[in-house]
Design a protein around this motif. Structure first.
Motif, short mmCIF file in Angstrom:
data_model
loop_
_atom_site.label_atom_id
_atom_site.label_comp_id
_atom_site.label_asym_id
_atom_site.label_seq_id
_atom_site.Cartn_x
_atom_site.Cartn_y
_atom_site.Cartn_z
N GLU A 107 99.92 85.44 -6.17
CA GLU A 107 98.67 84.59 -6.77
C GLU A 107 99.01 84.84 -8.62
O GLU A 107 99.10 84.49 -9.27
CB GLU A 107 98.05 83.95 -6.29
N ARG A 108 98.41 86.33 -8.77
CA ARG A 108 97.42 86.73 -9.47
C ARG A 108 98.83 87.13 -11.00
O ARG A 108 98.50 87.32 -12.43
CB ARG A 108 97.03 88.12 -10.19
N VAL A 109 99.68 87.23 -10.40
CA VAL A 109 101.38 87.96 -11.50
C VAL A 109 101.16 86.45 -11.85
O VAL A 109 101.37 86.29 -13.25
CB VAL A 109 102.10 88.17 -10.57
N HIS A 110 101.61 85.05 -11.38
CA HIS A 110 101.58 83.57 -12.08
C HIS A 110 100.81 83.32 -12.70
O HIS A 110 100.92 82.44 -13.45
CB HIS A 110 102.18 83.03 -11.20
N ALA A 111 99.31 83.35 -12.10
CA ALA A 111 98.36 82.85 -12.97
C ALA A 111 98.07 83.72 -14.43
O ALA A 111 97.57 82.71 -15.32
CB ALA A 111 97.03 83.32 -12.15
N ASN A 112 98.79 85.27 -14.29
CA ASN A 112 98.62 85.90 -15.92
C ASN A 112 100.07 85.13 -17.44
O ASN A 112 99.89 86.30 -16.85
CB ASN A 112 98.00 86.83 -15.19
N GLU A 113 100.63 84.76 -15.78
CA GLU A 113 102.01 85.00 -16.90
C GLU A 113 102.51 86.34 -16.91
O GLU A 113 102.93 86.17 -17.78
CB GLU A 113 102.11 83.87 -18.42
N VAL A 114 102.88 86.85 -15.63
CA VAL A 114 103.39 87.93 -15.65
C VAL A 114 104.77 87.99 -15.72
O VAL A 114 104.99 87.63 -14.55
CB VAL A 114 102.92 89.46 -15.29
N CYS A 115 105.79 88.47 -16.51
CA CYS A 115 107.25 89.05 -16.09
C CYS A 115 107.27 90.72 -16.35
O CYS A 115 106.95 91.09 -16.22
CB CYS A 115 107.41 88.82 -17.71
N ILE A 116 108.10 90.27 -15.17
CA ILE A 116 108.69 91.13 -14.25
C ILE A 116 110.06 91.79 -14.92
O ILE A 116 110.78 91.12 -14.72
CB ILE A 116 108.50 91.57 -13.17
N ARG A 117 110.50 93.10 -15.29
CA ARG A 117 111.79 92.99 -15.85
C ARG A 117 111.87 94.91 -14.37
O ARG A 117 110.86 95.61 -15.04
CB ARG A 117 111.38 93.40 -16.71
N ALA A 118 112.97 95.21 -15.21
CA ALA A 118 113.41 96.51 -14.08
C ALA A 118 114.55 97.28 -15.10
O ALA A 118 115.40 96.33 -15.93
CB ALA A 118 114.34 96.22 -12.69
N ILE A 119 113.88 97.75 -15.91
CA ILE A 119 115.40 98.71 -16.79
C ILE A 119 115.78 100.25 -16.23
O ILE A 119 115.52 100.86 -15.41
CB ILE A 119 114.08 99.33 -18.10
N GLY A 120 116.90 100.45 -17.02
CA GLY A 120 117.64 101.99 -16.24
C GLY A 120 118.99 101.04 -15.59
O GLY A 120 119.59 100.26 -16.58
N ASP A 121 119.75 102.23 -15.32
CA ASP A 121 120.91 102.37 -14.65
C ASP A 121 120.84 101.38 -13.11
O ASP A 121 121.29 102.43 -12.11
CB ASP A 121 121.66 103.97 -14.74
N LEU A 122 120.38 99.98 -13.18
CA LEU A 122 120.12 99.83 -11.88
C LEU A 122 121.61 99.23 -10.96
O LEU A 122 121.95 99.77 -9.68
CB LEU A 122 119.88 98.02 -12.40
N ASP A 123 122.50 100.45 -11.39
CA ASP A 123 123.96 100.17 -10.69
C ASP A 123 124.67 100.74 -9.35
O ASP A 123 124.57 100.75 -8.49
CB ASP A 123 125.16 99.93 -12.03
N ARG A 124 123.38 102.25 -10.41
CA ARG A 124 123.00 102.83 -8.66
C ARG A 124 122.06 102.78 -8.12
O ARG A 124 122.32 103.38 -7.12
CB ARG A 124 122.40 104.59 -10.37
#
Length: 319
Positions: A107-124
């Protein structure tokens, strides 16, 4: 009694540090080192250390939001981590899946409008981890108040190499002129979405190196670096605030240096360098000690300059 007194002293020191913090960095990057050593000291397995570290991660996210940090990048799994024993890797992948989905539903993530992203060679990464990444990114897509980047299968050199290959391919195919290559050309190929320049790198666990972490955004921005001894699960708010204070000291030093260089230009060169020097000095004049600050008139164009350039108003301050 002794423990109670020690806790009171710790709380007092934390309050003092909080009062000393006057401005927050925009982007903080953290190398979360020491989870396994923390576990070994307690006779636990590596997985226990990683799980304890995940709790610290949640607290750091809250601390960042409290002081006004807008972007946080966590070095969660490097390309070198693939060399760890399979059992440890799989346990860590399971924990990543659990926490990504937990964060995405919090709930706190949505209340604070946190955008979650992953960076890196995700295909591995294993399919289950990629699925959890997709879930977290989809659930928080469109938020922009706070950005949480999680570096997974990440290696800074590898990211730069891939961007360079992409640029070279476009030049070879004729889609890009070599003369048109600039900073933005490379930067936009590093990650799917923009990443701000890093203002502060924090590394726990006692090692004093940045381990190939965000080299384009940190080294290029001359980011401040704070190394501290506690293992990541032991990292406290006091340590965090000491890191912020390091950034503020570094920022003040940078502003003083820029102002002094601009003042030297004003005294030693002519147009067009003078216009740039006046602009810089006007912005950072207050960063200099009082004894070094030039008079306000030193930032104004002389009448002869104004008449020669057609400005007409000899009192106009350079932009």
């Amino acid at each position: 009694m002794r423990q109670w007194l020690f806790r009171q002293l710790e709380r007092g020191y934390e309050r003092l540090l909080a009062r000393e913090v006057s401005g927050a960095p925009t982007h903080v990057a953290v190398i979360q080192d020491g989870n396994r050593r923390y576990a070994r000291e307690r006779g636990d397995g590596a997985h226990d250390g990683h799980r304890a570290g995940a709790q610290t991660t949640e607290r750091v996210l809250e601390w960042c939001q409290e002081i006004g940090v807008e972007e946080l990048t966590l070095y969660a799994f490097s390309t070198e981590n693939f060399d760890r024993p399979a059992e440890e890797r799989e346990a860590l992948f399971d924990l990543l899946c659990e926490k990504l989905r937990e964060f995405a539903d919090a709930e706190r993530v949505h209340a604070n409008e946190v955008c979650i992203r992953a960076i890196g060679d995700l295909d591995r990464l294993p399919p289950r981890v990629r699925d959890a990444i997709d879930y977290a990114e989809d659930r928080t897509d469109g938020y922009d108040r706070f950005v949480l980047n999680i570096a997974l299968a990440y290696g800074g050199r590898a990211q730069l190499l891939e961007a360079a290959r992409s640029v070279a391919h476009d030049v070879e195919s004729g889609d890009l002129e070599a003369e048109a290559i600039d900073v933005e050309t490379v930067q936009e190929r590093l990650y799917a979405q923009p990443v701000r320049d890093v203002d502060l790198i924090i590394r726990t666990g006692g090692d004093e190196r940045t381990s190939n972490f965000l080299p384009w955004h940190a080294n290029g921005n001359e980011a401040a670096v704070f190394f501290c001894a506690p293992f990541w699960p032991e990292f406290s708010k006091r340590d965090f605030l000491r890191g912020i204070r390091t950034y503020e000291s570094r920022e003040a030093s940078w502003r003083r240096t820029r102002a002094r260089r601009a003042l030297a230009l004003l005294r030693a060169v002519s147009e067009p360098e003078l216009a740039e020097a006046r602009s810089i000095l006007g912005r950072f004049r207050d960063s200099l000690p009082t004894a070094e600050q030039p008079e306000a008139d030193a930032l104004r164009k002389p009448a002869v300059e104004a008449s020669e350039t057609g400005d007409g108003d000899s009192s106009q301050v350079a932009d």
